[in-house]
Write a protein that holds these residues in place. Structure first.
Motif, PDB file in Angstrom:
ATOM      1  N   TYR A 121       0.838  -1.193   0.000  1.00 25.17           N
ATOM      2  CA  TYR A 121       0.000   0.000   0.000  1.00 25.17           C
ATOM      3  C   TYR A 121       0.876   1.247   0.000  1.00 25.17           C
ATOM      4  O   TYR A 121       1.840   1.346   0.763  1.00 25.17           O
ATOM      5  N   GLN A 125      -3.431   3.274  -0.510  1.00 19.76           N
ATOM      6  CA  GLN A 125      -3.985   2.694  -1.736  1.00 19.76           C
ATOM      7  C   GLN A 125      -3.108   1.524  -2.190  1.00 19.76           C
ATOM      8  O   GLN A 125      -1.883   1.639  -2.235  1.00 19.76           O
ATOM      9  N   PRO A 126      -3.727   0.384  -2.553  1.00 19.41           N
ATOM     10  CA  PRO A 126      -2.920  -0.753  -3.015  1.00 19.41           C
ATOM     11  C   PRO A 126      -2.241  -0.445  -4.353  1.00 19.41           C
ATOM     12  O   PRO A 126      -2.851   0.159  -5.238  1.00 19.41           O
TER      13      PRO A 126
END
Length: 191
Positions: A121, A125-126
């Motif tokens: 991440y 956010q991945p």
């Protein structure tokens, strides 16, 4: 007269010609050596991949060109594959100062990196990582990348000695960006 006899009977004019062109040839060799030194020191240099930590992007034994100019004008970007000198922590563990490492930039100064549920991440956010060998199998708590440092990881997430184990990479340790694979010939091309 045999060939050896004719070689032995060089005229003074031919000997003089040899002495006239020798300084010119020595000058050309000296210029070539200076250019090679300057290019390798300031512009680009060849490197090889010593381990599997960057699979499947780079294989052990691949030969690369590392360019050294672009980071003088801008910092590394997320996703860049960089070559660097080991930071202090790795030197304490026995790695030599001139022993180069190669990893991918994952986090820049001020960004938050973590690993959970097989995903890396970036700022919560991945990351979409189609270049990795397999998802990371160990969690890593969120960390904020300090000023003038980077968080780097190998593409072979589960077999890479990277920032998760030794910390952040100081910008001053970065040698350059891997740009071109020139060996083996069947995988030659931009990286």
């Amino acid at each position: 007269m045999t060939i050896n006899e004719s070689d032995a009977k060089q005229t003074p004019a031919s000997k003089s010609k040899i002495w006239r062109i020798l300084p010119e040839n020595l000058t050309l060799v000296a210029i070539a050596l200076c250019l090679a030194f300057l290019i390798r020191t300031f512009i680009a240099e060849p490197r090889y991949i010593p381990s599997d930590s960057m699979l499947p992007t780079l294989f052990t034994g691949d030969r690369l060109v590392v360019e050294k100019v672009s980071y003088k004008f801008h910092p590394p970007k997320t996703g860049d594959i960089i070559v660097f000198q080991p930071p202090t922590e790795l030197q304490h563990r026995g790695y030599l100062k001139d022993q180069a490492f190669i990893k991918r930039v994952i986090g820049k100064p001020g960004e938050v990196i973590s690993v959970a549920k097989g995903k890396v991440y970036l700022n919560g956010q991945p990351l979409e990582e189609d270049y990795i060998a397999e998802p990371p199998n160990q969690p890593f708590p969120p960390v904020t990348v300090p000023k003038d440092e980077f968080f780097v990881m190998g593409d072979n997430r589960n077999d890479s000695n990277d920032s998760r184990y030794w910390g952040f990479l100081p910008r001053k340790n970065i040698i350059g960006r891997a740009t071109f694979r020139f060996w083996p010939f069947d995988r030659i091309g931009l990286i």
